[in-house]
Motif scaffolding. Structure first.
Motif, PDB file in Angstrom:
ATOM      1  N   TYR A 377       0.804  -1.216   0.000  1.00 11.88           N
ATOM      2  CA  TYR A 377       0.000   0.000   0.000  1.00 11.88           C
ATOM      3  C   TYR A 377       0.840   1.271   0.000  1.00 11.88           C
ATOM      4  CZ  TYR A 377      -2.653   3.936   1.741  1.00 11.88           C
ATOM      5  OH  TYR A 377      -3.173   5.189   1.894  1.00 11.88           O
ATOM      6  N   GLN A 378       1.846   1.382   0.854  1.00 13.36           N
ATOM      7  CA  GLN A 378       2.597   2.634   0.957  1.00 13.36           C
ATOM      8  C   GLN A 378       3.272   2.991  -0.369  1.00 13.36           C
ATOM      9  OE1 GLN A 378       2.336   4.768   3.243  1.00 13.36           O
ATOM     10  NE2 GLN A 378       1.274   3.553   4.786  1.00 13.36           N
ATOM     11  N   GLU A 379       3.718   1.999  -1.104  1.00 16.51           N
ATOM     12  CA  GLU A 379       4.291   2.265  -2.433  1.00 16.51           C
ATOM     13  C   GLU A 379       3.189   2.644  -3.423  1.00 16.51           C
ATOM     14  OE1 GLU A 379       7.050  -0.670  -3.935  1.00 16.51           O
ATOM     15  OE2 GLU A 379       7.583  -1.265  -1.884  1.00 16.51           O
ATOM     16  N   ARG A 380       2.037   1.970  -3.331  1.00 10.97           N
ATOM     17  CA  ARG A 380       0.912   2.303  -4.208  1.00 10.97           C
ATOM     18  C   ARG A 380       0.461   3.737  -3.978  1.00 10.97           C
ATOM     19  NH1 ARG A 380      -1.646  -2.651  -2.236  1.00 10.97           N
ATOM     20  NH2 ARG A 380      -3.354  -1.379  -1.410  1.00 10.97           N
ATOM     21  N   LYS A 381       0.414   4.142  -2.732  1.00 14.32           N
ATOM     22  CA  LYS A 381      -0.061   5.483  -2.386  1.00 14.32           C
ATOM     23  C   LYS A 381       0.769   6.550  -3.103  1.00 14.32           C
ATOM     24  CE  LYS A 381      -0.944   8.525   1.568  1.00 14.32           C
ATOM     25  NZ  LYS A 381      -0.832   8.690   3.044  1.00 14.32           N
ATOM     26  N   LYS A 382       2.083   6.387  -3.123  1.00 21.51           N
ATOM     27  CA  LYS A 382       2.954   7.357  -3.793  1.00 21.51           C
ATOM     28  C   LYS A 382       2.698   7.373  -5.298  1.00 21.51           C
ATOM     29  CE  LYS A 382       6.637   6.718  -0.366  1.00 21.51           C
ATOM     30  NZ  LYS A 382       7.973   6.137  -0.133  1.00 21.51           N
ATOM     31  N   VAL A 387      -0.046  10.228 -10.092  1.00 17.70           N
ATOM     32  CA  VAL A 387      -0.984  10.209 -11.213  1.00 17.70           C
ATOM     33  C   VAL A 387      -2.164  11.144 -10.970  1.00 17.70           C
ATOM     34  CG1 VAL A 387      -2.612   8.762 -12.493  1.00 17.70           C
ATOM     35  CG2 VAL A 387      -0.350   7.869 -11.920  1.00 17.70           C
ATOM     36  N   LEU A 388      -2.744  11.093  -9.761  1.00 15.54           N
ATOM     37  CA  LEU A 388      -4.000  11.792  -9.484  1.00 15.54           C
ATOM     38  C   LEU A 388      -3.809  13.242  -9.048  1.00 15.54           C
ATOM     39  CD1 LEU A 388      -5.777   8.880  -7.533  1.00 15.54           C
ATOM     40  CD2 LEU A 388      -6.220   9.605  -9.890  1.00 15.54           C
ATOM     41  N   ARG A 389      -2.710  13.516  -8.340  1.00 10.60           N
ATOM     42  CA  ARG A 389      -2.399  14.875  -7.864  1.00 10.60           C
ATOM     43  C   ARG A 389      -3.600  15.516  -7.158  1.00 10.60           C
ATOM     44  NH1 ARG A 389       2.498  16.010  -9.163  1.00 10.60           N
ATOM     45  NH2 ARG A 389       3.525  15.096 -10.982  1.00 10.60           N
ATOM     46  N   LEU A 390      -4.131  14.830  -6.184  1.00 10.78           N
ATOM     47  CA  LEU A 390      -5.288  15.316  -5.447  1.00 10.78           C
ATOM     48  C   LEU A 390      -4.855  16.283  -4.347  1.00 10.78           C
ATOM     49  CD1 LEU A 390      -7.220  11.939  -5.094  1.00 10.78           C
ATOM     50  CD2 LEU A 390      -7.771  13.842  -6.620  1.00 10.78           C
ATOM     51  N   PRO A 391      -5.711  17.265  -4.020  1.00  9.44           N
ATOM     52  CA  PRO A 391      -5.381  18.205  -2.949  1.00  9.44           C
ATOM     53  C   PRO A 391      -5.600  17.574  -1.585  1.00  9.44           C
ATOM     54  CG  PRO A 391      -7.576  18.644  -3.757  1.00  9.44           C
ATOM     55  CD  PRO A 391      -7.014  17.552  -4.630  1.00  9.44           C
ATOM     56  N   LEU A 392      -5.211  18.296  -0.542  1.00  9.25           N
ATOM     57  CA  LEU A 392      -5.545  17.897   0.817  1.00  9.25           C
ATOM     58  C   LEU A 392      -7.070  17.904   0.964  1.00  9.25           C
ATOM     59  CD1 LEU A 392      -3.786  17.279   3.344  1.00  9.25           C
ATOM     60  CD2 LEU A 392      -4.193  19.641   4.063  1.00  9.25           C
ATOM     61  N   PHE A 393      -7.587  16.974   1.753  1.00 10.78           N
ATOM     62  CA  PHE A 393      -9.028  16.826   1.946  1.00 10.78           C
ATOM     63  C   PHE A 393      -9.772  16.715   0.610  1.00 10.78           C
ATOM     64  CE2 PHE A 393      -7.565  19.493   5.579  1.00 10.78           C
ATOM     65  CZ  PHE A 393      -7.721  18.546   6.575  1.00 10.78           C
ATOM     66  N   PRO A 394      -9.441  15.727  -0.212  1.00  8.18           N
ATOM     67  CA  PRO A 394     -10.146  15.580  -1.489  1.00  8.18           C
ATOM     68  C   PRO A 394     -11.631  15.299  -1.263  1.00  8.18           C
ATOM     69  CG  PRO A 394      -8.728  13.682  -1.066  1.00  8.18           C
ATOM     70  CD  PRO A 394      -8.407  14.697  -0.028  1.00  8.18           C
ATOM     71  N   CYS A 595     -10.947  -9.416  -6.335  1.00  5.78           N
ATOM     72  CA  CYS A 595     -11.450  -8.421  -7.293  1.00  5.78           C
ATOM     73  C   CYS A 595     -10.327  -7.537  -7.829  1.00  5.78           C
ATOM     74  CB  CYS A 595     -12.489  -7.513  -6.631  1.00  5.78           C
ATOM     75  SG  CYS A 595     -14.041  -8.302  -6.194  1.00  5.78           S
ATOM     76  N   CYS A 596      -9.441  -7.104  -6.956  1.00  8.36           N
ATOM     77  CA  CYS A 596      -8.449  -6.086  -7.339  1.00  8.36           C
ATOM     78  C   CYS A 596      -7.010  -6.596  -7.326  1.00  8.36           C
ATOM     79  CB  CYS A 596      -8.582  -4.860  -6.437  1.00  8.36           C
ATOM     80  SG  CYS A 596      -8.694  -5.215  -4.690  1.00  8.36           S
ATOM     81  N   SER A 597      -6.829  -7.911  -7.267  1.00  6.23           N
ATOM     82  CA  SER A 597      -5.471  -8.447  -7.162  1.00  6.23           C
ATOM     83  C   SER A 597      -4.631  -8.165  -8.401  1.00  6.23           C
ATOM     84  CB  SER A 597      -5.518  -9.961  -6.903  1.00  6.23           C
ATOM     85  OG  SER A 597      -6.195 -10.627  -7.959  1.00  6.23           O
ATOM     86  N   SER A 598      -5.263  -8.002  -9.561  1.00  2.00           N
ATOM     87  CA  SER A 598      -4.521  -7.749 -10.796  1.00  2.00           C
ATOM     88  C   SER A 598      -4.514  -6.274 -11.184  1.00  2.00           C
ATOM     89  CB  SER A 598      -5.124  -8.573 -11.944  1.00  2.00           C
ATOM     90  OG  SER A 598      -5.012  -9.957 -11.680  1.00  2.00           O
ATOM     91  N   ALA A 599      -5.102  -5.428 -10.352  1.00  2.00           N
ATOM     92  CA  ALA A 599      -5.136  -3.995 -10.672  1.00  2.00           C
ATOM     93  C   ALA A 599      -3.721  -3.417 -10.641  1.00  2.00           C
ATOM     94  CB  ALA A 599      -6.026  -3.262  -9.680  1.00  2.00           C
ATOM     95  N   LYS A 600      -3.467  -2.441 -11.507  1.00  2.00           N
ATOM     96  CA  LYS A 600      -2.173  -1.776 -11.502  1.00  2.00           C
ATOM     97  C   LYS A 600      -1.974  -1.063 -10.168  1.00  2.00           C
ATOM     98  CE  LYS A 600      -2.580  -0.769 -16.466  1.00  2.00           C
ATOM     99  NZ  LYS A 600      -2.742   0.321 -17.469  1.00  2.00           N
ATOM    100  N   PRO A 601      -0.733  -0.946  -9.699  1.00  2.00           N
ATOM    101  CA  PRO A 601      -0.512  -0.273  -8.410  1.00  2.00           C
ATOM    102  C   PRO A 601      -0.963   1.178  -8.419  1.00  2.00           C
ATOM    103  CG  PRO A 601       1.568  -0.708  -9.546  1.00  2.00           C
ATOM    104  CD  PRO A 601       0.520  -1.469 -10.274  1.00  2.00           C
ATOM    105  N   MET A 624      -8.483  -6.028   4.075  1.00  2.00           N
ATOM    106  CA  MET A 624      -9.048  -6.027   2.731  1.00  2.00           C
ATOM    107  C   MET A 624      -8.106  -5.412   1.694  1.00  2.00           C
ATOM    108  SD  MET A 624     -12.988  -5.077   3.754  1.00  2.00           S
ATOM    109  CE  MET A 624     -13.563  -4.875   2.069  1.00  2.00           C
ATOM    110  N   ASP A 625      -7.124  -4.640   2.135  1.00  2.00           N
ATOM    111  CA  ASP A 625      -6.083  -4.073   1.267  1.00  2.00           C
ATOM    112  C   ASP A 625      -6.627  -3.112   0.218  1.00  2.00           C
ATOM    113  OD1 ASP A 625      -3.444  -3.645   0.637  1.00  2.00           O
ATOM    114  OD2 ASP A 625      -3.308  -5.316  -0.766  1.00  2.00           O
ATOM    115  N   PHE A 626      -7.596  -2.292   0.593  1.00  2.00           N
ATOM    116  CA  PHE A 626      -8.037  -1.193  -0.266  1.00  2.00           C
ATOM    117  C   PHE A 626      -7.090  -0.013  -0.065  1.00  2.00           C
ATOM    118  CE2 PHE A 626     -10.569  -1.435   3.667  1.00  2.00           C
ATOM    119  CZ  PHE A 626     -10.086  -0.308   4.317  1.00  2.00           C
ATOM    120  N   ASP A 627      -7.275   1.019  -0.863  1.00  2.00           N
ATOM    121  CA  ASP A 627      -6.489   2.245  -0.699  1.00  2.00           C
ATOM    122  C   ASP A 627      -7.265   3.317   0.061  1.00  2.00           C
ATOM    123  OD1 ASP A 627      -4.236   1.292  -2.276  1.00  2.00           O
ATOM    124  OD2 ASP A 627      -5.579   1.463  -3.996  1.00  2.00           O
TER     125      ASP A 627
END
Length: 720
Positions: A377-382, A387-394, A595-601, A624-627
């Motif tokens: 997860y921590q690597e996925r988050k970065k 990619v998304l460049r979301l602001p604080l409190f999206p 469901c999401c095991s093959s999803a891109k990081p 559950m390993d969601f983001d």
């Protein structure tokens, strides 16, 4: 042989209950018309009972919820008018809502707020016991207190004794000649102390010189013999969902009391093999004075097969609530020696249909790697933030936008064949375009397409998947007046082609903001459907998960960067007894991960849950390993956050700051109160702001100002 049934749906064959009450809310039905309409509907229910069974409870009808009615009866809340009553159901003063045991029915939760209870009989604004003498329906004191909130343990025993005494006074005051007590909380895992409280409090029923029958359901009672020792005339037990435990205990019980044998399933639609069940009843009758009844309330089922649009081969294999009454009657007849109708009833229940070897082989080939995402997860988050460049409190919404009368009208035209596919697609695209434009104007950060093409978050997928049938007019109440149509999973489940990609991809083409792909998770599809019983539920969950996995791959190919897999039912599907939780959560968690095991990081996986007691399952949720998870917090005023204080929760979370089940538009300050409570526990970098559920039941006139406040709150927090 005597027969009995309870919990018949209040909805009506044409959803008369919903139309009456919502008509009253909208000013189209007067109070007198509402009261008379509900009385007429109740008379129809009673006549249905009478056609099939010997007796049934009186006073089951409610204007919204039985737990609220009980709270009002005992003075926990006051409601002198119908407006007062409905303010407790919907609006700023609405009570918290949660699931009724492990079902998809929601009840309003009485809250004692940590205070010592003070009870007194109050004249209810809706007197459902008016003129009733026999089998008066009441929620039992133990279940009422056990399912309430904020009652300190130090007060529980005395409160139970006091409430039981008050219940006895009420029974005398009303002049009932017999009583039906619903006490399903007795199937929970209770402590020795709780059993002692029950024994001491319920001993008071010996003062009543009339029959009181106590009904348990949904599971087994761990100390069934104790119930038979209490001063009740009869005990109702679930012999369908008890894992054989009730039946085993009955073997050592000697009593002259009535056994209400719950042998007809009130929670699933498959036809009862009435001749086989009759053999069980005959055996029980050697020891007990048996009355044949249903194993759980029938309101979990559609009213009648009349009007159901099912394949002909399926019609002869299923039974809805009215047909369940018929089954009770057929079992009693078979016990008495008349098997002719029963033999005809079961002639078509062979289940050797709907099977798919290809699907079975795919599930059988799964390995441990199929249940794991490849990047932590921590690597996925970065990667996702790059990619998304979301602001604080999206900011975002949960999925659906208002299903206006026009949307419903056009969709109905299409479903009835009165509108061609091309015209319907043009209309849906137009609604999606409007929704994207509104979200742009509001300044939300992550968009949704609005789900205008979807009738229901489960039914929609049922229509797209092989092995699942939809039920036409098979409506069931979820809460209050809100109803849905549970599909029937009759075979192996397979996705033949993309189900949702076209609409999501079109929405994404209209904006540079990320649009979430919206999917319903395997556990929720199972929980809100009637599932075939001879295929392991775990296997069905994996079949659905594989279909969703394929859909996510198509999303990614279409450029979708965020996918939400809704699992609001993951808590409700858990067994009532916690000793069975590990077995259930093992496959429930694995089905989500599959469901999401093959999803891109860099694909951000969201999930959504609502209106359940989450504190008990936090350790399972984090597996559950969601983001990102979005969760209800508005009715509980953010108290749910206490659950996150007790675990090492490192994911992102969106707490619902707006109760969408109410027309009330919360202010920025009211939303801020929930957020500030949460930020004491959740780091601001992990915090999203969103409503607590989808917006399909709301009007745009409510949605737009509420979302403006939500976005303004996020902006204020960023500035601070």
């Amino acid at each position: 042989m005597k027969t009995y049934a309870y919990g018949f749906p209040r909805l009506g064959k044409q959803r008369e209950f919903k139309k009456l009450i919502e008509g009253y809310w909208n000013g189209k039905v007067t109070e007198e018309e509402l009261r008379q309409g509900i009385r007429n509907l109740d008379e129809t229910r009673k006549s249905t009972y009478t056609r099939h069974v010997s007796s049934y409870p009186q006073g089951e009808m409610t204007l919204y919820d039985h737990m609220l009615d009980t709270a009002l009866l005992y003075g926990v809340y006051r409601a002198e008018t119908l407006e007062d009553y409905f303010r407790l159901c919907r609006g700023k003063e609405a009570l918290e809502m949660t699931k009724w045991f492990n079902t998809n029915y929601h009840y309003l939760v009485p809250d004692f707020e940590g205070k010592k209870p003070e009870f007194s009989i109050q004249t209810p604004v809706w007197d459902r016991h008016e003129g009733i003498e026999e089998n008066a329906y009441l929620i039992a004191p133990f279940t009422f207190l056990k399912l309430s909130k904020g009652l300190k343990r130090e007060y529980f025993g005395d409160a139970l004794k006091e409430l039981t005494a008050l219940t006895i006074s009420y029974i005398r005051e009303k002049g009932f000649k017999s009583v039906h007590l619903d006490d399903p909380a007795l199937v929970m895992e209770l402590t020795d102390e709780e059993w002692n409280w029950v024994k001491e409090a319920y001993a008071q029923f010996s003062d009543l010189n009339m029959p009181v029958n106590l009904f348990t359901y949904y599971d087994s009672v761990d100390r069934l013999s104790l119930l038979f020792e209490l001063p009740f005339a009869g005990i109702g037990v679930d012999l369908v969902h008890d894992r054989g435990e009730n039946l085993k205990q009955l073997g050592s019980i000697r009593t002259n009391k009535v056994l209400f044998a719950g042998v007809v399933d009130g929670r699933n639609v498959w036809r009862n093999n009435v001749l086989k069940t009759a053999e069980l009843v005959k055996k029980l009758s050697e020891k007990f004075n048996v009355v044949v009844t249903n194993a759980a309330p029938l309101f979990h089922l559609p009213v009648s097969l009349e009007g159901a649009t099912l394949p002909s081969e399926l019609l002869e294999k299923v039974a809805f609530a009215e047909e369940k009454l018929k089954e009770i009657n057929l079992i009693a007849k078979a016990v008495s020696g008349d098997e002719s109708e029963g033999r005809e009833w079961i002639s078509g229940i062979d289940l050797s249909f709907g099977l798919n070897e290809k699907v079975k082989e795919r599930v059988g080939a799964l390995s441990s790697e199929d249940f794991e995402r490849k990047v932590p997860y921590q690597e996925r988050k970065k990667l996702q933030q790059e990619v998304l460049r979301l602001p604080l409190f999206p900011t975002t919404t949960i999925g659906s936008f208002p299903q206006t009368e026009e949307v419903r009208r056009v969709r109905l035209l299409y479903r009835k064949g009165n509108l061609d596919a091309d015209s319907y697609e043009i209309f849906i695209k137009g609604e999606i375009a409007k929704a994207i434009e509104i979200q742009e104007e509001l300044g939300l950060d992550v968009f949704v397409h609005g789900e205008f093409e979807r009738t229901d978050m489960v039914e929609f997928f049922a229509e797209k998947l092989e092995g699942i049938a939809t039920t036409g007019n098979g409506w069931v109440i979820s809460y209050g007046t809100r109803c849905y149509r549970p599909p029937i999973i009759y075979g192996d489940v397979e996705r033949k082609e993309p189900m949702t990609v076209k609409e999501i991809a079109f929405a994404q083409s209209l904006t540079d903001k990320p649009v979430k792909g919206m999917l319903t998770g395997p556990v929720t599809i199972i929980a809100w459907s009637f599932v075939r019983e001879d295929i392991p539920t775990k296997e069905v969950a994996y079949q659905i998960a594989l279909a969703i996995k394929d859909e996510i791959k198509d999303y990614e190919d279409a450029g979708i960067k965020i996918v939400q897999i809704d699992e609001p039912a993951i808590r409700e599907k858990a067994p009532i007894k916690k000793r069975y939780w590990n077995e259930y959560f093992d496959w429930a968690i694995k089905s989500f991960r599959l469901c999401c095991s093959s999803a891109k990081p860099e694909t951000q996986i969201h999930t959504h849950m609502c209106y359940s007691e989450f504190g008990e399952i936090m350790d399972y949720i984090v597996e559950m390993d969601f983001d990102v998870i979005s969760i209800e917090a508005s009715r509980s005023k953010g108290d749910i956050i206490e659950a996150f204080e007790k675990v090492n929760f490192d994911r992102q979370i969106g707490l619902g700051v707006w109760d969408i089940h109410s027309p009330y538009v919360p202010s920025v300050e009211e939303m801020r109160e929930i957020v500030e409570r949460a930020l004491k526990v959740i780091p601001k970098e992990n915090f999203w702001i969103n409503p607590d559920c989808g917006l399909k039941t709301r009007r745009w006139e409510e949605v737009i100002p509420a979302l403006k406040n939500l976005v303004n709150l996020a902006k204020e927090l960023r500035n601070e």
